[in-house]
Enzyme design. Sequence first.
Site, PDB file in Angstrom:
ATOM      1  N   LYS A   1       0.862  -1.183   0.000  1.00 19.17           N
ATOM      2  CA  LYS A   1       0.000   0.000   0.000  1.00 19.17           C
ATOM      3  C   LYS A   1       0.898   1.232   0.000  1.00 19.17           C
ATOM      4  O   LYS A   1       1.645   1.484   0.950  1.00 19.17           O
ATOM      5  CB  LYS A   1      -0.894  -0.019   1.240  1.00 19.17           C
ATOM      6  CG  LYS A   1      -1.850   1.154   1.345  1.00 19.17           C
ATOM      7  CD  LYS A   1      -2.731   0.989   2.588  1.00 19.17           C
ATOM      8  CE  LYS A   1      -3.712   2.121   2.753  1.00 19.17           C
ATOM      9  NZ  LYS A   1      -4.555   1.953   3.958  1.00 19.17           N
TER      10      LYS A   1
ATOM     11  N   LYS B   1      -2.185  -1.499  -3.886  1.00 15.12           N
ATOM     12  CA  LYS B   1      -2.987  -0.279  -3.816  1.00 15.12           C
ATOM     13  C   LYS B   1      -2.061   0.941  -3.906  1.00 15.12           C
ATOM     14  O   LYS B   1      -1.106   1.013  -3.134  1.00 15.12           O
ATOM     15  CB  LYS B   1      -3.756  -0.262  -2.494  1.00 15.12           C
ATOM     16  CG  LYS B   1      -4.626   0.958  -2.269  1.00 15.12           C
ATOM     17  CD  LYS B   1      -5.322   0.876  -0.919  1.00 15.12           C
ATOM     18  CE  LYS B   1      -6.211   2.094  -0.700  1.00 15.12           C
ATOM     19  NZ  LYS B   1      -6.850   2.075   0.629  1.00 15.12           N
TER      20      LYS B   1
END
Length: 326
Positions: free
Chosen positions: A195, A248
Amino acid sequence: MNFDRHRRMRRTAFMRDMVRETRVTKEDFIYPIFVVEADDVRKEVPSMKGVFQVSLNLLEKELEEVSRLGIKSVIFFGIPNEKDPEGTGAYHDHGVVQEACRISKRLHPEILVILDTCLCEYTDHGHCGLIDSETQDVDNDSTLPLLVQTAVSQAGAGADIIAPSNMMDGFVSEIRKGLDDNGFSHIPIMSYGIKYASKFYGPFRDAADSTPSFGDRRTYQMDPANRLEAQRELESDLEEGCDMMIVKPALSYLDIIRDVRNSSNVPVVAYNVSGEYSMTRTAIDMGLLDEEVIMEQMVSMKRAGADMIITYFAKDLCRMIDEGTE
């Protein structure tokens, strides 16, 4: 003339369909839903046209639409009535996402429920863990027990998958042990282990009311310039017991999705984040792009190696598939 005739395979729509290498189906989509603890709220997120905050008492209608369209999986994000420094709403047995999960399971047991396992939506400072009073940074190790409590409470509410998004070191290992010790060894972990500290998250923080009140998240989320670091995060999470890996954001990180696919045999999830959604939606609404660009973006994620896609476009995509515009 002596040259290859590649156009033979593109001559008709049927031919193109027959030789298509990458396909997008309804089963690929995970639809995010922002659930509000307060009653009678159905409010469009200003920065995310077509995306709504929905109260628990109005969730039934939202789930009916999700089911009717053929979306197989949802992920709930919670907006509690009250927040505090410890994010206690995240691990309350009757917290907002726990209750959303129970409602979904009662009304639509066919829908797979994923719960976001983090504290940022529940802390009054907006960070993903407890704050060290001296450094004013997130205290990694003291946060881990609260994440375990959160995961266990979510599993107890009926979650099919736990998706920890906090980016604390050791979070997969601790959550795995906590789930196993509490009788939830059958519940998989979908790790947000890769992330990035991206600027594409702005609309989400608007939707989830989770903007940090000070500082930023760069001490625990990854530097967007780093590629090899993603490999280290992947290796750690696999060793600690994750079952699926999220990358992400998605569109600016397709190379990372491909690296994860090439380096592992676990399912790979692309998170088509809020900023990507809002940019594309705005361009379509302005007439700058055709709506079919949404499907093209999904194809790019699948082609890069994603098995599943978390996307706010899931409803639009299911309608497109039904209309045969894939």
